[in-house]
Enzyme design. Structure first.
Site, mmCIF file in Angstrom:
data_model
loop_
_atom_site.group_PDB
_atom_site.id
_atom_site.type_symbol
_atom_site.label_atom_id
_atom_site.label_comp_id
_atom_site.label_asym_id
_atom_site.label_seq_id
_atom_site.Cartn_x
_atom_site.Cartn_y
_atom_site.Cartn_z
ATOM 1 N N ASP A 1 -1.249 5.423 4.497
ATOM 2 C CA ASP A 1 -2.698 5.561 4.328
ATOM 3 C C ASP A 1 -3.152 6.759 5.155
ATOM 4 O OD1 ASP A 1 -4.960 3.354 3.213
ATOM 5 O OD2 ASP A 1 -5.739 4.867 4.591
ATOM 6 N N ARG B 1 -21.710 6.067 8.922
ATOM 7 C CA ARG B 1 -20.309 6.069 9.355
ATOM 8 C C ARG B 1 -20.011 7.157 10.386
ATOM 9 N NH1 ARG B 1 -16.819 4.505 4.013
ATOM 10 N NH2 ARG B 1 -17.549 2.354 3.907
HETATM 11 C C1 LIG Z 1 -10.170 0.512 -1.086
HETATM 12 S S1 LIG Z 1 -8.701 0.784 -0.156
HETATM 13 C C2 LIG Z 1 -7.478 0.107 -1.255
HETATM 14 C C3 LIG Z 1 -6.444 -0.708 -0.525
HETATM 15 C C4 LIG Z 1 -5.402 -1.388 -1.428
HETATM 16 N N1 LIG Z 1 -4.589 -0.420 -2.102
HETATM 17 C C5 LIG Z 1 -6.075 -2.313 -2.405
HETATM 18 O O1 LIG Z 1 -6.110 -2.043 -3.605
HETATM 19 O O2 LIG Z 1 -6.605 -3.360 -1.968
HETATM 20 C C6 LIG Z 1 -8.486 2.552 -0.396
HETATM 21 C C7 LIG Z 1 -7.572 3.174 0.651
HETATM 22 O O3 LIG Z 1 -7.243 4.506 0.244
HETATM 23 C C8 LIG Z 1 -7.152 5.308 1.408
HETATM 24 N N2 LIG Z 1 -7.294 6.728 1.040
HETATM 25 C C9 LIG Z 1 -8.394 7.376 0.586
HETATM 26 N N3 LIG Z 1 -8.124 8.677 0.407
HETATM 27 C C10 LIG Z 1 -6.821 8.854 0.742
HETATM 28 C C11 LIG Z 1 -5.957 9.988 0.769
HETATM 29 N N4 LIG Z 1 -6.383 11.210 0.412
HETATM 30 N N5 LIG Z 1 -4.679 9.813 1.175
HETATM 31 C C12 LIG Z 1 -4.244 8.574 1.535
HETATM 32 N N6 LIG Z 1 -5.008 7.479 1.544
HETATM 33 C C13 LIG Z 1 -6.294 7.613 1.151
HETATM 34 C C14 LIG Z 1 -8.282 4.798 2.279
HETATM 35 O O4 LIG Z 1 -8.094 5.112 3.638
HETATM 36 C C15 LIG Z 1 -8.253 3.298 2.009
HETATM 37 O O5 LIG Z 1 -7.564 2.574 2.991
#
Ligand SMILES: C[S@@+](CC[C@H](N)C(=O)[O-])C[C@H]1O[C@@H](n2cnc3c(N)ncnc32)[C@H](O)[C@@H]1O
Length: 289
Positions: A161, A50
Protein backbone atom coordinates in the site's frame (compact mmCIF):
# COMPACT_ATOMS: atom_id res chain seq x y z
CA UNK A 1 -15.64 25.58 -6.46
CA UNK A 2 -17.32 26.62 -3.24
CA UNK A 3 -14.45 26.72 -0.78
CA UNK A 4 -13.59 30.29 0.07
CA UNK A 5 -12.10 32.14 2.98
CA UNK A 6 -15.15 31.72 5.17
CA UNK A 7 -14.60 28.64 7.28
CA UNK A 8 -12.53 28.24 10.42
CA UNK A 9 -9.14 26.82 9.56
CA UNK A 10 -8.71 25.11 12.93
CA UNK A 11 -5.12 26.33 12.97
CA UNK A 12 -4.21 27.95 16.29
CA UNK A 13 -3.39 31.61 15.82
CA UNK A 14 -4.28 31.52 12.16
CA UNK A 15 -7.29 33.43 11.02
CA UNK A 16 -9.98 31.90 8.84
CA UNK A 17 -9.31 32.10 5.17
CA UNK A 18 -5.93 30.51 4.85
CA UNK A 19 -7.17 27.73 2.57
CA UNK A 20 -8.71 28.53 -0.76
CA UNK A 21 -9.32 27.19 -4.27
CA UNK A 22 -5.71 27.68 -5.36
CA UNK A 23 -4.46 25.56 -2.45
CA UNK A 24 -6.98 22.82 -3.19
CA UNK A 25 -6.01 22.85 -6.87
CA UNK A 26 -2.30 22.61 -6.01
CA UNK A 27 -2.89 19.70 -3.59
CA UNK A 28 -5.06 17.82 -6.09
CA UNK A 29 -2.42 18.23 -8.80
CA UNK A 30 0.22 16.79 -6.48
CA UNK A 31 -2.02 13.86 -5.40
CA UNK A 32 -2.76 13.05 -9.04
CA UNK A 33 0.82 13.31 -10.22
CA UNK A 34 2.30 11.37 -7.29
CA UNK A 35 -0.31 8.71 -6.55
CA UNK A 36 -2.87 8.83 -9.39
CA UNK A 37 -5.53 9.97 -6.91
CA UNK A 38 -8.19 12.18 -8.48
CA UNK A 39 -9.69 14.76 -6.12
CA UNK A 40 -12.69 16.41 -7.76
CA UNK A 41 -13.84 19.87 -6.51
CA UNK A 42 -16.40 18.25 -4.18
CA UNK A 43 -13.47 16.92 -2.11
CA UNK A 44 -12.16 20.37 -1.16
CA UNK A 45 -13.36 20.16 2.44
CA UNK A 46 -12.13 16.59 2.78
CA UNK A 47 -8.66 17.69 1.68
CA UNK A 48 -8.82 20.52 4.19
CA UNK A 49 -9.83 18.29 7.10
CA UNK A 50 -7.23 15.62 6.27
CA UNK A 51 -4.33 18.02 5.80
CA UNK A 52 -5.10 20.57 8.54
CA UNK A 53 -3.35 18.52 11.28
CA UNK A 54 -0.27 18.16 9.08
CA UNK A 55 -0.24 21.89 8.30
CA UNK A 56 -0.42 22.55 12.03
CA UNK A 57 2.36 20.05 12.87
CA UNK A 58 4.61 21.40 10.13
CA UNK A 59 4.61 24.87 11.67
CA UNK A 60 3.34 26.40 8.42
CA UNK A 61 1.00 29.32 9.00
CA UNK A 62 -1.10 28.82 5.88
CA UNK A 63 -2.05 26.05 3.48
CA UNK A 64 -0.21 28.01 0.79
CA UNK A 65 3.01 27.71 2.81
CA UNK A 66 2.34 24.00 3.32
CA UNK A 67 1.83 23.50 -0.43
CA UNK A 68 5.28 25.03 -1.00
CA UNK A 69 6.67 22.70 1.68
CA UNK A 70 5.25 19.54 0.08
CA UNK A 71 6.48 20.64 -3.35
CA UNK A 72 10.03 20.73 -2.01
CA UNK A 73 10.11 18.16 0.78
CA UNK A 74 9.64 14.57 -0.45
CA UNK A 75 9.07 13.17 3.05
CA UNK A 76 6.37 15.71 3.88
CA UNK A 77 4.81 15.06 0.47
CA UNK A 78 4.68 11.36 1.32
CA UNK A 79 2.95 12.17 4.63
CA UNK A 80 0.43 14.37 2.84
CA UNK A 81 -0.33 11.67 0.24
CA UNK A 82 -0.83 9.11 3.05
CA UNK A 83 -3.26 11.46 4.76
CA UNK A 84 -5.20 11.88 1.52
CA UNK A 85 -5.76 8.16 0.97
CA UNK A 86 -9.06 6.51 1.83
CA UNK A 87 -8.37 3.26 3.65
CA UNK A 88 -11.89 1.93 4.22
CA UNK A 89 -11.89 -1.87 4.12
CA UNK A 90 -13.36 -4.83 5.98
CA UNK A 91 -12.95 -8.59 6.35
CA UNK A 92 -14.36 -10.79 3.60
CA UNK A 93 -15.40 -7.73 1.59
CA UNK A 94 -17.07 -8.87 -1.64
CA UNK A 95 -17.41 -12.42 -0.34
CA UNK A 96 -17.97 -13.84 -3.85
CA UNK A 97 -14.25 -13.23 -4.59
CA UNK A 98 -13.19 -15.42 -1.68
CA UNK A 99 -15.74 -18.07 -2.64
CA UNK A 100 -14.47 -18.06 -6.23
CA UNK A 101 -10.88 -18.25 -5.00
CA UNK A 102 -11.73 -21.13 -2.61
CA UNK A 103 -13.55 -23.21 -5.23
CA UNK A 104 -11.96 -22.31 -8.57
CA UNK A 105 -8.38 -21.30 -7.80
CA UNK A 106 -7.27 -22.80 -4.47
CA UNK A 107 -7.53 -26.48 -5.60
CA UNK A 108 -5.20 -25.76 -8.55
CA UNK A 109 -2.75 -23.89 -6.30
CA UNK A 110 -2.70 -26.80 -3.86
CA UNK A 111 -1.96 -29.21 -6.72
CA UNK A 112 0.83 -26.89 -7.80
CA UNK A 113 2.31 -27.00 -4.28
CA UNK A 114 1.88 -30.77 -4.04
CA UNK A 115 3.97 -31.09 -7.23
CA UNK A 116 6.72 -29.04 -5.54
CA UNK A 117 5.78 -25.78 -7.25
CA UNK A 118 5.35 -22.33 -5.77
CA UNK A 119 2.44 -19.98 -5.17
CA UNK A 120 2.69 -16.19 -5.28
CA UNK A 121 -0.14 -13.88 -4.25
CA UNK A 122 -0.33 -10.06 -4.15
CA UNK A 123 -2.80 -7.75 -2.45
CA UNK A 124 -2.10 -4.40 -4.15
CA UNK A 125 -3.64 -1.64 -2.05
CA UNK A 126 -4.04 -3.85 1.01
CA UNK A 127 -4.96 -0.98 3.36
CA UNK A 128 -5.09 -2.17 7.00
CA UNK A 129 -4.89 -5.87 6.08
CA UNK A 130 -8.46 -7.16 6.27
CA UNK A 131 -8.30 -8.20 2.59
CA UNK A 132 -5.00 -10.06 2.73
CA UNK A 133 -5.83 -11.88 5.96
CA UNK A 134 -9.21 -12.93 4.53
CA UNK A 135 -7.38 -14.29 1.51
CA UNK A 136 -4.64 -16.08 3.47
CA UNK A 137 -7.23 -17.71 5.75
CA UNK A 138 -9.13 -18.85 2.64
CA UNK A 139 -5.94 -20.25 1.11
CA UNK A 140 -5.06 -22.19 4.28
CA UNK A 141 -8.64 -23.47 4.56
CA UNK A 142 -10.72 -24.63 7.52
CA UNK A 143 -8.61 -27.72 8.28
CA UNK A 144 -5.67 -26.63 10.45
CA UNK A 145 -3.42 -29.57 9.65
CA UNK A 146 -3.92 -29.19 5.90
CA UNK A 147 -3.36 -25.42 6.30
CA UNK A 148 -0.14 -26.01 8.21
CA UNK A 149 1.11 -28.26 5.39
CA UNK A 150 0.25 -25.55 2.84
CA UNK A 151 2.04 -22.94 4.97
CA UNK A 152 5.22 -25.05 4.91
CA UNK A 153 5.30 -25.09 1.10
CA UNK A 154 6.77 -22.40 -1.16
CA UNK A 155 3.98 -19.85 -0.64
CA UNK A 156 4.73 -16.14 -0.56
CA UNK A 157 2.19 -13.40 -0.18
CA UNK A 158 2.88 -9.72 -0.80
CA UNK A 159 0.68 -7.01 0.70
CA UNK A 160 1.43 -3.46 -0.41
CA UNK A 161 0.00 0.00 0.00
CA UNK A 162 1.06 3.61 -0.37
CA UNK A 163 -0.24 4.46 3.13
CA UNK A 164 2.33 3.58 5.78
CA UNK A 165 -0.12 3.91 8.70
CA UNK A 166 -2.36 1.32 7.03
CA UNK A 167 0.52 -1.11 6.47
CA UNK A 168 1.54 -0.79 10.13
CA UNK A 169 -1.95 -1.86 11.16
CA UNK A 170 -2.02 -4.69 8.60
CA UNK A 171 1.29 -6.02 9.86
CA UNK A 172 0.16 -5.90 13.50
CA UNK A 173 -2.60 -8.34 12.41
CA UNK A 174 -4.71 -7.55 15.45
CA UNK A 175 -8.42 -6.77 15.07
CA UNK A 176 -11.60 -6.54 17.08
CA UNK A 177 -13.38 -9.91 17.13
CA UNK A 178 -16.46 -7.98 16.04
CA UNK A 179 -14.70 -6.97 12.81
CA UNK A 180 -13.74 -10.57 12.05
CA UNK A 181 -17.37 -11.73 12.02
CA UNK A 182 -17.82 -11.70 8.21
CA UNK A 183 -15.10 -14.39 7.93
CA UNK A 184 -16.64 -17.91 7.89
CA UNK A 185 -16.50 -19.29 11.41
CA UNK A 186 -14.43 -22.35 10.49
CA UNK A 187 -11.67 -20.13 9.07
CA UNK A 188 -11.78 -17.80 12.05
CA UNK A 189 -11.48 -20.73 14.45
CA UNK A 190 -8.56 -22.16 12.53
CA UNK A 191 -6.51 -19.00 11.90
CA UNK A 192 -7.19 -16.43 14.61
CA UNK A 193 -6.08 -16.37 18.22
CA UNK A 194 -8.72 -14.70 20.42
CA UNK A 195 -7.57 -12.33 23.14
CA UNK A 196 -10.45 -10.68 24.97
CA UNK A 197 -12.44 -8.48 22.62
CA UNK A 198 -9.67 -8.75 20.05
CA UNK A 199 -7.98 -11.48 18.06
CA UNK A 200 -4.64 -11.87 16.34
CA UNK A 201 -4.05 -13.66 13.07
CA UNK A 202 -2.32 -17.00 13.72
CA UNK A 203 1.49 -17.10 13.39
CA UNK A 204 1.43 -19.67 10.52
CA UNK A 205 -0.68 -17.25 8.45
CA UNK A 206 1.40 -14.23 9.40
CA UNK A 207 4.63 -15.97 8.43
CA UNK A 208 3.49 -16.11 4.78
CA UNK A 209 2.99 -12.38 4.25
CA UNK A 210 5.52 -9.64 3.51
CA UNK A 211 4.34 -6.05 3.75
CA UNK A 212 5.76 -3.33 1.58
CA UNK A 213 5.23 0.38 1.05
CA UNK A 214 4.61 0.61 -2.69
CA UNK A 215 3.17 3.30 -4.92
CA UNK A 216 1.37 1.42 -7.71
CA UNK A 217 2.28 4.22 -10.12
CA UNK A 218 5.99 3.72 -9.54
CA UNK A 219 8.39 0.89 -10.30
CA UNK A 220 7.55 -2.59 -9.05
CA UNK A 221 10.67 -4.24 -7.68
CA UNK A 222 9.14 -7.75 -7.59
CA UNK A 223 10.91 -9.99 -10.06
CA UNK A 224 8.47 -12.89 -10.49
CA UNK A 225 4.89 -13.28 -11.65
CA UNK A 226 1.82 -13.87 -9.46
CA UNK A 227 -0.81 -16.61 -9.45
CA UNK A 228 -3.34 -14.23 -7.92
CA UNK A 229 -3.55 -10.44 -7.68
CA UNK A 230 -6.19 -8.65 -5.64
CA UNK A 231 -6.44 -4.94 -6.45
CA UNK A 232 -9.85 -3.95 -5.20
CA UNK A 233 -11.34 -0.52 -4.56
CA UNK A 234 -8.05 1.20 -5.35
CA UNK A 235 -8.57 2.12 -9.00
CA UNK A 236 -11.85 3.90 -8.18
CA UNK A 237 -9.68 6.85 -7.16
CA UNK A 238 -7.81 6.90 -10.50
CA UNK A 239 -8.68 8.33 -13.91
CA UNK A 240 -9.20 6.07 -16.93
CA UNK A 241 -5.73 6.30 -18.51
CA UNK A 242 -4.15 5.48 -15.11
CA UNK A 243 -6.56 2.54 -14.58
CA UNK A 244 -5.85 1.13 -18.03
CA UNK A 245 -2.07 1.39 -17.63
CA UNK A 246 -2.27 -0.24 -14.21
CA UNK A 247 -4.48 -3.12 -15.32
CA UNK A 248 -2.10 -3.81 -18.24
CA UNK A 249 0.79 -3.94 -15.81
CA UNK A 250 -1.16 -6.37 -13.59
CA UNK A 251 -1.91 -8.55 -16.64
CA UNK A 252 1.82 -8.65 -17.44
CA UNK A 253 2.54 -9.66 -13.85
CA UNK A 254 0.21 -12.69 -13.88
CA UNK A 255 1.27 -16.24 -14.73
CA UNK A 256 -0.82 -17.83 -17.52
CA UNK A 257 -4.23 -18.65 -15.99
CA UNK A 258 -3.37 -16.34 -13.06
CA UNK A 259 -6.32 -14.41 -11.63
CA UNK A 260 -6.95 -10.70 -11.11
CA UNK A 261 -9.72 -9.63 -8.73
CA UNK A 262 -10.88 -5.99 -8.87
CA UNK A 263 -13.45 -3.97 -6.89
CA UNK A 264 -17.21 -4.29 -7.42
CA UNK A 265 -17.55 -0.93 -9.19
CA UNK A 266 -14.46 -1.37 -11.35
CA UNK A 267 -13.98 -3.07 -14.70
CA UNK A 268 -11.15 -3.83 -17.06
CA UNK A 269 -11.02 -1.72 -20.21
CA UNK A 270 -8.32 -0.98 -22.78
CA UNK A 271 -5.33 -3.02 -23.97
CA UNK A 272 -5.44 -5.47 -21.01
CA UNK A 273 -8.55 -7.03 -22.60
CA UNK A 274 -6.20 -8.59 -25.21
CA UNK A 275 -4.63 -10.63 -22.40
CA UNK A 276 -7.36 -11.06 -19.78
CA UNK A 277 -10.57 -13.07 -19.97
CA UNK A 278 -13.56 -12.30 -17.79
CA UNK A 279 -14.25 -15.22 -15.44
CA UNK A 280 -17.15 -13.74 -13.47
CA UNK A 281 -18.15 -10.42 -11.93
CA UNK A 282 -14.91 -8.42 -11.47
CA UNK A 283 -12.77 -11.56 -11.85
CA UNK A 284 -10.29 -11.92 -14.72
CA UNK A 285 -7.74 -14.55 -15.73
CA UNK A 286 -4.71 -14.21 -17.94
CA UNK A 287 -5.16 -16.25 -21.10
CA UNK A 288 -2.66 -19.05 -21.49
CA UNK A 289 -0.22 -18.00 -24.29
C1 LIG B 1 -10.37 1.76 -0.12
S1 LIG B 1 -8.83 0.99 0.23
C2 LIG B 1 -9.12 -0.64 -0.41
C3 LIG B 1 -8.58 -1.72 0.50
C4 LIG B 1 -8.88 -3.16 0.04
N1 LIG B 1 -8.21 -3.45 -1.19
C5 LIG B 1 -10.36 -3.38 -0.08
O1 LIG B 1 -10.89 -3.52 -1.18
O2 LIG B 1 -11.04 -3.42 0.97
C6 LIG B 1 -7.80 1.72 -1.05
C7 LIG B 1 -6.31 1.61 -0.74
O3 LIG B 1 -5.57 1.96 -1.90
C8 LIG B 1 -4.39 2.63 -1.48
N2 LIG B 1 -3.85 3.42 -2.60
C9 LIG B 1 -4.37 4.53 -3.18
N3 LIG B 1 -3.54 4.98 -4.14
C10 LIG B 1 -2.49 4.13 -4.18
C11 LIG B 1 -1.30 4.06 -4.97
N4 LIG B 1 -1.03 4.97 -5.92
N5 LIG B 1 -0.43 3.06 -4.73
C12 LIG B 1 -0.70 2.13 -3.77
N6 LIG B 1 -1.78 2.15 -2.99
C13 LIG B 1 -2.68 3.14 -3.19
C14 LIG B 1 -4.87 3.49 -0.32
O4 LIG B 1 -3.82 3.87 0.53
C15 LIG B 1 -5.88 2.57 0.36
O5 LIG B 1 -5.35 1.89 1.46
Amino acid sequence: MTVHATFDTGLPGVSPGVYGPADFKAVSEIAHREAGIVLPPGKAMLVYSRLAPLVRDSGCQTFGAYVLRIREDAEERKRAICALTTNHTFFYREAHHFEHFAHEVRPRLIEQLNRGGKVRIWSAGCSSGEEIWSLVMTLLGPDRSQGQRIAQCDVRVLASDIATHAITKAEAARYRQEDLKPVPEALRRAWTVPDGAEATIAPEARALVRFRHLNLLGDWPMAGAFDVIFCRNVMIYFDNPTKERLVSRFADKLVPNGHLYIGHSERVTGPALDTLSNMGPTIYARRAA
